[in-house]
Design an enzyme around this catalytic site. Structure first.
Site, PDB file in Angstrom:
ATOM      1  N   SER A 142       0.709  -1.377  -0.067  1.00 39.58           N
ATOM      2  CA  SER A 142      -0.116   0.181  -0.136  1.00 39.58           C
ATOM      3  C   SER A 142       0.861   0.927  -0.095  1.00 39.58           C
ATOM      4  O   SER A 142       1.748   1.318   0.365  1.00 39.58           O
ATOM      5  CB  SER A 142      -0.808  -0.257   1.542  1.00 39.58           C
ATOM      6  OG  SER A 142      -1.679   1.117   1.889  1.00 39.58           O
ATOM      7  N   TYR A 147      -2.340  -0.996  10.042  1.00 43.36           N
ATOM      8  CA  TYR A 147      -2.769  -1.230   8.535  1.00 43.36           C
ATOM      9  C   TYR A 147      -1.040  -0.379   8.394  1.00 43.36           C
ATOM     10  O   TYR A 147      -0.140  -0.955   7.204  1.00 43.36           O
ATOM     11  CB  TYR A 147      -3.020  -0.270   8.053  1.00 43.36           C
ATOM     12  CG  TYR A 147      -3.345  -0.965   6.873  1.00 43.36           C
ATOM     13  CD1 TYR A 147      -3.802  -2.135   6.080  1.00 43.36           C
ATOM     14  CD2 TYR A 147      -3.666   0.838   6.131  1.00 43.36           C
ATOM     15  CE1 TYR A 147      -3.808  -2.238   5.183  1.00 43.36           C
ATOM     16  CE2 TYR A 147      -3.167   0.034   4.479  1.00 43.36           C
ATOM     17  CZ  TYR A 147      -3.750  -0.704   4.409  1.00 43.36           C
ATOM     18  OH  TYR A 147      -3.721  -1.611   2.790  1.00 43.36           O
TER      19      TYR A 147
HETATM   20  N1  LIG Z   1      -8.771  -0.517  -1.394  1.00 45.42           N
HETATM   21  C1  LIG Z   1      -7.627   0.463  -1.518  1.00 45.42           C
HETATM   22  O1  LIG Z   1      -7.309   1.325  -2.155  1.00 45.42           O
HETATM   23  C2  LIG Z   1      -5.732  -0.672  -1.673  1.00 45.42           C
HETATM   24  C3  LIG Z   1      -5.346   0.709  -1.575  1.00 45.42           C
HETATM   25  C4  LIG Z   1      -3.751  -0.099  -1.257  1.00 45.42           C
HETATM   26  C5  LIG Z   1      -4.210  -1.173  -1.202  1.00 45.42           C
HETATM   27  N2  LIG Z   1      -4.512  -1.727  -0.566  1.00 45.42           N
HETATM   28  C6  LIG Z   1      -4.360  -3.865  -0.387  1.00 45.42           C
HETATM   29  O2  LIG Z   1      -4.757  -4.251  -1.507  1.00 45.42           O
HETATM   30  C7  LIG Z   1      -5.664  -5.537  -0.923  1.00 45.42           C
HETATM   31  C8  LIG Z   1      -7.139  -5.369  -1.513  1.00 45.42           C
HETATM   32  O3  LIG Z   1      -7.532  -4.883  -1.412  1.00 45.42           O
HETATM   33  P1  LIG Z   1      -9.188  -4.550  -1.643  1.00 45.42           P
HETATM   34  O4  LIG Z   1      -8.816  -3.323  -1.519  1.00 45.42           O
HETATM   35  O5  LIG Z   1      -9.376  -4.915  -3.602  1.00 45.42           O
HETATM   36  O6  LIG Z   1     -10.001  -5.197  -0.630  1.00 45.42           O
HETATM   37  P2  LIG Z   1     -11.221  -5.958  -0.654  1.00 45.42           P
HETATM   38  O7  LIG Z   1     -12.009  -5.276  -2.196  1.00 45.42           O
HETATM   39  O8  LIG Z   1     -12.375  -5.760   0.555  1.00 45.42           O
HETATM   40  O9  LIG Z   1     -10.912  -7.509  -0.949  1.00 45.42           O
HETATM   41  C9  LIG Z   1     -10.436  -8.487  -0.171  1.00 45.42           C
HETATM   42  C10 LIG Z   1     -10.648  -9.579  -0.228  1.00 45.42           C
HETATM   43  O10 LIG Z   1      -9.371  -9.978   0.637  1.00 45.42           O
HETATM   44  C11 LIG Z   1     -10.015 -10.942   1.268  1.00 45.42           C
HETATM   45  N3  LIG Z   1      -9.579 -11.373   2.649  1.00 45.42           N
HETATM   46  C12 LIG Z   1      -9.619 -10.653   3.543  1.00 45.42           C
HETATM   47  N4  LIG Z   1      -9.233 -11.102   4.423  1.00 45.42           N
HETATM   48  C13 LIG Z   1      -8.488 -12.726   3.902  1.00 45.42           C
HETATM   49  C14 LIG Z   1      -8.618 -13.771   4.877  1.00 45.42           C
HETATM   50  N5  LIG Z   1      -7.837 -13.944   6.244  1.00 45.42           N
HETATM   51  N6  LIG Z   1      -8.147 -14.732   4.268  1.00 45.42           N
HETATM   52  C15 LIG Z   1      -8.107 -14.864   2.907  1.00 45.42           C
HETATM   53  N7  LIG Z   1      -8.545 -14.042   2.104  1.00 45.42           N
HETATM   54  C16 LIG Z   1      -8.838 -13.424   2.581  1.00 45.42           C
HETATM   55  C17 LIG Z   1     -11.620 -10.878   1.135  1.00 45.42           C
HETATM   56  O11 LIG Z   1     -12.601 -11.738   1.544  1.00 45.42           O
HETATM   57  P3  LIG Z   1     -13.270 -12.524   2.297  1.00 45.42           P
HETATM   58  O12 LIG Z   1     -13.714 -11.363   3.212  1.00 45.42           O
HETATM   59  O13 LIG Z   1     -14.714 -13.033   2.046  1.00 45.42           O
HETATM   60  O14 LIG Z   1     -12.015 -13.519   3.001  1.00 45.42           O
HETATM   61  C18 LIG Z   1     -11.249 -10.634   0.061  1.00 45.42           C
HETATM   62  O15 LIG Z   1     -11.843 -11.238  -1.018  1.00 45.42           O
HETATM   63  C19 LIG Z   1      -5.396  -5.068   0.156  1.00 45.42           C
HETATM   64  O16 LIG Z   1      -4.423  -6.415   0.508  1.00 45.42           O
HETATM   65  C20 LIG Z   1      -5.144  -4.084   0.606  1.00 45.42           C
HETATM   66  O17 LIG Z   1      -4.217  -3.833   1.733  1.00 45.42           O
HETATM   67  C21 LIG Z   1      -6.077  -1.220  -1.228  1.00 45.42           C
END
Ligand SMILES: NC(=O)c1ccc[n+]([C@@H]2O[C@H](COP(=O)([O-])OP(=O)(O)OC[C@H]3O[C@@H](n4cnc5c(N)ncnc54)[C@H](OP(=O)(O)O)[C@@H]3O)[C@@H](O)[C@H]2O)c1
Length: 245
Positions: A142, A155
């Site tokens: 991130s 985080y």
């Molecule tokens: N969106 C942003 O702006 C952003 C920015 C920087 C970094 N990121 C990073 O990108 C990644 C994905 O984020 P996103 O925005 O796409 O989030 P999201 O749409 O909420 O998706 C998160 C995914 O991770 C799964 N997950 C959560 N805990 C888990 C666990 N313990 N074991 C296996 N799967 C798990 C969730 O499914 P379940 O809840 O069913 O497990 C879901 O499939 C994260 O690492 C986040 O830190 C996101």
């Protein structure tokens, strides 16, 4: 584009958002993909059914037995493992000056998934990645790992740990396995759907004048998989926001 024909990948946390886009992209490029999540089984199955050569496996990456099972399922289903994308992550929204709210239980909960889960997935997968002709790990970090920003201090610190883990593993696992990370800025996913104020700031201040799409991150992941002479890098993908803030 069929560059990944015959390759096998795991994308953790791919029932939604960035992980889903990565699973779709790698599948479009010819790879067989294991879609994963810890709770959203129905969504995960829908994703795997919507892309070719894909199976869903429910596993919580904070559980070391689940990590082993996820890797074993991949080996039994597709016969090997070439690409591990550690995308699953969690956060808690806590103002950085609310020190009491960011108590040690919150740190443990976030580190259990973002740091220890990422480590355990690498540990479970390395033996098989080393057997691949081109083993690759991509960790999704991130912007909060680099800039003093993000949804909470625990985080941001967890993602800084992921960056350093990326560099240390790259140094240790070469030349058999390359390890890189992508550090996204604001990406439009279910995670950030209520972040309208942040989205407005990004649209005004970032040189590229928009928040990111999950597909933007997926393209970088595909590029890093193809980049045979790159390891230990953390690629910032924030539309240039950090140039102006
Ligand atoms: N969106 C942003 O702006 C952003 C920015 C920087 C970094 N990121 C990073 O990108 C990644 C994905 O984020 P996103 O925005 O796409 O989030 P999201 O749409 O909420 O998706 C998160 C995914 O991770 C799964 N997950 C959560 N805990 C888990 C666990 N313990 N074991 C296996 N799967 C798990 C969730 O499914 P379940 O809840 O069913 O497990 C879901 O499939 C994260 O690492 C986040 O830190 C996101």
């Amino acid at each position: 584009m069929n560059d990944l024909n015959g390759k096998v990948g795991i994308v953790t946390g791919s029932s939604s958002g960035i992980g889903r886009a990565i699973a779709e992209k790698l599948s479009d490029m010819g790879a067989s993909i294991v879609v994963n999540s810890s709770k959203s089984e129905k969504l995960g199955n829908e994703v795997s059914e919507s892309i070719s050569n894909s199976k869903y496996f429910k596993a919580d990456i904070s559980d070391r037995v689940d990590c082993e099972k996820l890797v074993q399922f991949t080996i039994e289903t597709f016969g090997g493992l070439d690409i591990l994308v550690n995308n699953a992550g969690i956060t808690r929204l806590i103002a950085h000056n609310d020190i009491k709210k960011a108590d040690v239980d919150v740190w443990k909960e976030i580190f259990d998934v973002n740091v220890f889960g990422t480590w355990q997935m690498c540990s479970s997968a390395i033996k098989y990645l080393e057997q691949s002709s081109n083993g690759v790990i991509i960790n999704i970090s991130s912007i909060a790992s680099i800039r003093p920003t993000g949804s909470s201090i625990p985080y941001a610190t967890s993602k800084a740990a992921v960056n350093h883990m990326t560099r240390l593993l790259a140094k240790t696992l070469g030349p058999k396995v390359r390890v890189n990370a992508v550090a996204p800025g604001l990406i439009d996913t279910p995670w950030t759907q209520d972040w309208d104020i942040v989205r407005q700031i990004v649209s005004e201040q970032a040189p590229l004048k928009r928040s990111g799409k999950p597909e933007d991150v997926a393209s970088i992941v595909a590029g890093l998989i193809a980049a045979d002479y790159v390891t230990g890098e953390v690629v910032l993908a924030d539309g240039g926001l950090s140039l102006n803030s």
